[in-house]
Design a protein around this motif. Structure first.
Motif, PDB file in Angstrom:
ATOM      1  N   PHE A  29       1.408  14.060 -14.492  1.00 30.47           N
ATOM      2  CA  PHE A  29       1.392  12.794 -15.233  1.00 30.47           C
ATOM      3  C   PHE A  29       1.950  11.630 -14.406  1.00 30.47           C
ATOM      4  O   PHE A  29       2.556  10.710 -14.943  1.00 30.47           O
ATOM      5  CB  PHE A  29       2.169  12.923 -16.554  1.00 30.47           C
ATOM      6  N   LEU A  30       1.762  11.704 -13.090  1.00 32.13           N
ATOM      7  CA  LEU A  30       2.200  10.602 -12.235  1.00 32.13           C
ATOM      8  C   LEU A  30       1.184   9.466 -12.298  1.00 32.13           C
ATOM      9  O   LEU A  30      -0.025   9.696 -12.346  1.00 32.13           O
ATOM     10  CB  LEU A  30       2.356  11.082 -10.796  1.00 32.13           C
ATOM     11  N   GLU A  31       1.674   8.245 -12.271  1.00 30.01           N
ATOM     12  CA  GLU A  31       0.772   7.097 -12.342  1.00 30.01           C
ATOM     13  C   GLU A  31       0.169   6.771 -10.979  1.00 30.01           C
ATOM     14  O   GLU A  31      -0.965   6.301 -10.899  1.00 30.01           O
ATOM     15  CB  GLU A  31       1.526   5.874 -12.883  1.00 30.01           C
ATOM     16  N   ALA A  32       0.898   7.022  -9.917  1.00 26.92           N
ATOM     17  CA  ALA A  32       0.418   6.675  -8.576  1.00 26.92           C
ATOM     18  C   ALA A  32      -0.280   7.861  -7.916  1.00 26.92           C
ATOM     19  O   ALA A  32      -0.135   9.011  -8.337  1.00 26.92           O
ATOM     20  CB  ALA A  32       1.588   6.216  -7.721  1.00 26.92           C
ATOM     21  N   SER A  33      -1.024   7.569  -6.873  1.00 29.35           N
ATOM     22  CA  SER A  33      -1.602   8.634  -6.055  1.00 29.35           C
ATOM     23  C   SER A  33      -0.473   9.489  -5.488  1.00 29.35           C
ATOM     24  O   SER A  33       0.609   8.992  -5.180  1.00 29.35           O
ATOM     25  CB  SER A  33      -2.412   8.035  -4.905  1.00 29.35           C
ATOM     26  N   HIS A  34      -0.737  10.771  -5.351  1.00 26.75           N
ATOM     27  CA  HIS A  34       0.307  11.637  -4.816  1.00 26.75           C
ATOM     28  C   HIS A  34      -0.294  12.757  -3.976  1.00 26.75           C
ATOM     29  O   HIS A  34      -1.489  13.060  -4.053  1.00 26.75           O
ATOM     30  CB  HIS A  34       1.204  12.198  -5.917  1.00 26.75           C
ATOM     31  N   LEU A  35       0.598  13.390  -3.197  1.00 29.99           N
ATOM     32  CA  LEU A  35       0.179  14.314  -2.157  1.00 29.99           C
ATOM     33  C   LEU A  35       1.215  15.420  -2.043  1.00 29.99           C
ATOM     34  O   LEU A  35       2.412  15.171  -2.137  1.00 29.99           O
ATOM     35  CB  LEU A  35       0.095  13.542  -0.827  1.00 29.99           C
ATOM     36  N   ILE A  36       0.757  16.658  -1.869  1.00 29.65           N
ATOM     37  CA  ILE A  36       1.679  17.763  -1.590  1.00 29.65           C
ATOM     38  C   ILE A  36       1.226  18.457  -0.304  1.00 29.65           C
ATOM     39  O   ILE A  36       0.049  18.421   0.064  1.00 29.65           O
ATOM     40  CB  ILE A  36       1.771  18.782  -2.743  1.00 29.65           C
ATOM     41  N   PHE A  37       2.191  19.089   0.383  1.00 29.65           N
ATOM     42  CA  PHE A  37       1.920  19.795   1.627  1.00 29.65           C
ATOM     43  C   PHE A  37       2.451  21.220   1.543  1.00 29.65           C
ATOM     44  O   PHE A  37       3.358  21.524   0.755  1.00 29.65           O
ATOM     45  CB  PHE A  37       2.620  19.109   2.810  1.00 29.65           C
TER      46      PHE A  37
END
Length: 699
Positions: free
Chosen positions: A266-274
């Motif tokens: 439910f994050l509003e911004a773009s996001h990334l995981i590694f």
């Protein structure tokens, strides 16, 4: 050129990413910009590939807009932007978008890098139930027989049975499936794994419902476990239409059932995981578990459908790229306190059940054990106590002997006496010095003439005398000798052939490493101190504190065979770890040698990654456990000791070890179980590889 030792790709790790960009429904140009921005971030971090959500360039919730030519043309223009941006990136992008093929529309995953489209994979299973009606707009993969299509003036492979392989890293082979594909009884990725794919990627747009997040995680975990693979999962998030549904933007990376990374939802911004995937570990599991190969044979027709597409992309190998994956310092001991408690309880239950069955099957009601006041015999005695409780027998059926010798300190002798008394066993004490002195005199040993010669014979006479007495006493009193030697000692050969650490009627500790024994004793001490009666080892409530105190004292004692006299009454100069290295490190080396067969270089890299920094509180606190970092020269020095002793000097002792229960994966050296090796093998091969490791990782 920078030394490659500190580059994760040099050790068959691969950094991967999952991105969830903000999107706008039916705005491919905007979605492409968000996608490219995350791809650049992944590239800067050294990721080999990045996966994005299903239909990410268009948004998933376009419904009948998918049949508008303006929309489809705009998606292709957006893809052109992505392809152009990829020219300056080393990361492979996996993009979701609708694709027209022979007057039909397909929901596809597209592989892009270096200004090229490497392949297009259509979705195999289209959900058409509940809130889903994809069959209204799209065709399933098997509705086309095309093996190649033209897209952006490039002729590219097309089909669900594609596997993409990095030419620069053959173990990095990935397969694509889309959302519903993993929800069916036999997902396409199952056959892809059998065909050699080590990384399975799912582009999803799964909407969120109560409980669905847990179900998704379990689905991904199980698929990665069954396929012995890594599994990357990306799901649509902020920006998708909420006309009738909601979206949480979940991103997951699993490796063989272990969650390496997961995003907030439910994050509003773009996001990334590694995550840094251990591809060699996956390959080893497949090689080791021969049923994987049997499955390949039984599904040969499906496996042979796959085509391998080679991606000529140079991975960032010649820069410093440290491992960001958490490497446990104590691989035999969970760092998480809840899992550690469960682990300790399970080990005790396994050992108690095993010894209970041995006594029942042999119709023997007594056990005989030597108690030194050290770690191993303490743990074994605690297990014996619970065995008697389970059998409904008195604890006096435990015949416990402490046998002080020339090097026994007053501290450990007092600890042994206190422990035996608190457990309530039949306590005996035999001073072995007179009989040992007689043996030394018979041998003509100089110690018998008053000379301070403390050689191996001097030590082995004491160890042998203790064992001889234990076996004769057991025979006389109709008991079985319970062995106390642990896995670490067997691995390093730190035991005299034919004596108590190596020989017994039944050895409880043979698959329990020294680091785990510490935690098992610490667990009992803590539980006892807190009044936890669920696994009680004392009969009187007033003894709980006393037991906790003596266990804490035992944990704080030096690990020593105590066979050579010390100069002081309060300690001994003979410390085991001075000879064979710290058990913290040697158990680490043992785990990765025995469990995965890694090279010395990779083991050293993992050890350096785990131990190079100061302890910042991640590791559970145990009395007597080392809590500082090791540098690379120290790791190499101790790894050399381990490799030579493990491969060259110790196998003959393990080849005739007694029965013992296996308690965990990668924790048995039994010649009837996990480890079968020649007794006269050589260590030169491993030592030669060790010599190639630099002393300075930054050189």
């Amino acid at each position: 050129m920078t030394n490659r030792f500190l580059n994760l790709y040099h050790h068959d790790f691969a950094r991967v990413a999952v991105g969830v960009p903000q999107c706008r429904v039916a705005d491919p140009a905007y979605n492409a910009q968000q996608t490219i921005a995350l791809a650049r971030e992944a590239d800067n971090a050294g990721a080999a590939l990045i996966a994005f959500p299903e239909l990410g360039l268009s948004a998933y919730t376009c419904d009948d807009l998918f049949h508008q030519r303006a929309m489809l043309d705009a998606c292709e223009m957006a893809l052109a932007d992505v392809v152009a941006a990829s020219i300056t990136l080393s990361t492979v992008m996996i993009i979701g978008m609708p694709v027209r093929v022979d007057q039909r529309l397909f929901n596809c995953a597209i592989v892009v890098s270096g200004g090229r489209i490497h392949g297009v994979v259509p979705k195999s299973y289209l959900p058409n139930y509940n809130e889903f009606y994809e069959a209204r707009q799209f065709n399933a993969a098997d509705c086309s027989s095309a093996e190649a299509i033209s897209l952006l003036s490039q002729t590219v492979p097309f089909g669900a049975a594609l596997i993409f392989e990095f030419s620069d890293m053959p173990l990095l082979r990935f397969h694509l499936e889309i959302c519903e594909d993993v929800w069916v009884p036999i997902p396409p990725s199952s056959f892809a794994a059998l065909a050699g794919a080590t990384v399975l990627v799912n582009l999803s747009a799964s909407n969120v419902l109560l409980g669905k997040e847990v179900y998704r995680r379990e689905l991904v975990r199980q698929q990665s476990t069954r396929c012995l693979a890594a599994y990357l999962y990306s799901s649509a998030g902020q920006g998708e239409s909420t006309s009738d549904l909601a979206w949480d933007g979940q991103a997951l990376i699993y490796e063989n059932g272990e969650c390496l990374s997961k995003s907030e939802r439910f994050l509003e911004a773009s996001h990334l995981i590694f995550a840094d995937l251990d591809l060699e570990r996956l390959a080893y599991e497949r090689m080791h578990k021969t049923t994987f190969g049997q499955s390949v044979r039984r599904h040969k027709d499906e496996v042979e459908k796959f085509r391998v597409i080679h991606i000529d992309l140079k991975l960032p190998r010649d820069i410093i790229l440290p491992l960001e994956r958490t490497v446990e310092r104590f691989p035999y001991v969970p760092a998480d306190s809840k899992r550690r408690d469960e682990h300790c309880r399970e080990v005790y239950n396994i050992q108690v059940q095993a010894l209970t069955q041995r006594l029942l099957s042999s119709h023997i009601k007594k056990v005989l054990i030597g108690i030194s006041g050290g770690l191993d015999s303490t743990h074994a005695l605690l297990v014996c106590a619970k065995v008697m409780d389970r059998l409904g027998l008195p604890r006096t059926n435990i015949l416990a002997y402490t046998m002080p010798g020339f090097g026994t300190t007053e501290r450990t002798l007092k600890q042994a006496r206190r422990l035996m008394t608190l457990i309530g066993c039949n306590t005996q004490e035999i001073d072995i010095r007179p009989s040992c002195l007689q043996m030394l005199k018979d041998l003509g040993h100089p110690y018998a003439d008053g000379q301070e010669v403390f050689d191996v014979t001097f030590e082995n006479v004491q160890a042998g005398e203790r064992t001889s007495r234990l076996f004769r006493l057991a025979n006389y009193q109709q008991a079985i000798v319970v062995g106390t030697g642990d896995l670490s000692e067997l691995a390093l050969g730190w035991c005299t052939y034919g004596v108590g650490d190596q020989m017994a009627h039944y050895n409880l500790n043979a698959s329990v490493p020294k680091t785990l024994i510490k935690y098992l004793i610490n667990w009992v001490a803590d539980a006892t101190d807190m009044g936890d009666s669920t696994f009680s080892f004392v009969r009187k409530e007033e003894d709980t504190t006393a037991l906790s105190n003596v266990l804490t004292d035992i944990l704080g004692s030096n690990i020593s065979p105590e066979l050579v006299p010390g100069k002081e009454d309060v300690g001994t100069e003979q410390k085991t770890e001075d000879f064979i290295g710290p058990y913290d490190l040697q158990d680490f080396h043992l785990y990765y040698t025995l469990r995965f067969g890694f090279t010395p270089s990779k083991i050293a890299f993992l050890a350096y990654s785990a131990w190079k920094d100061e302890d910042v509180g991640r590791w559970p606190d145990v009395v007597g456990t080392r809590r500082h970092q090791y540098d690379l020269p120290e790791i190499k020095r101790n790894l050399r000791i381990f490799l030579d002793r493990f491969f060259r000097t110790s196998q003959f002792k393990r080849s005739c070890m007694p029965n013992a229960p296996k308690v965990g994966m990668g924790s048995s050296l039994s010649p009837r179980g996990d480890w079968r090796a020649p007794s006269d093998g050589e260590s030169a091969l491993w030592l030669a590889q060790l010599d190639k490791i630099p002393d300075d990782p930054n050189a």
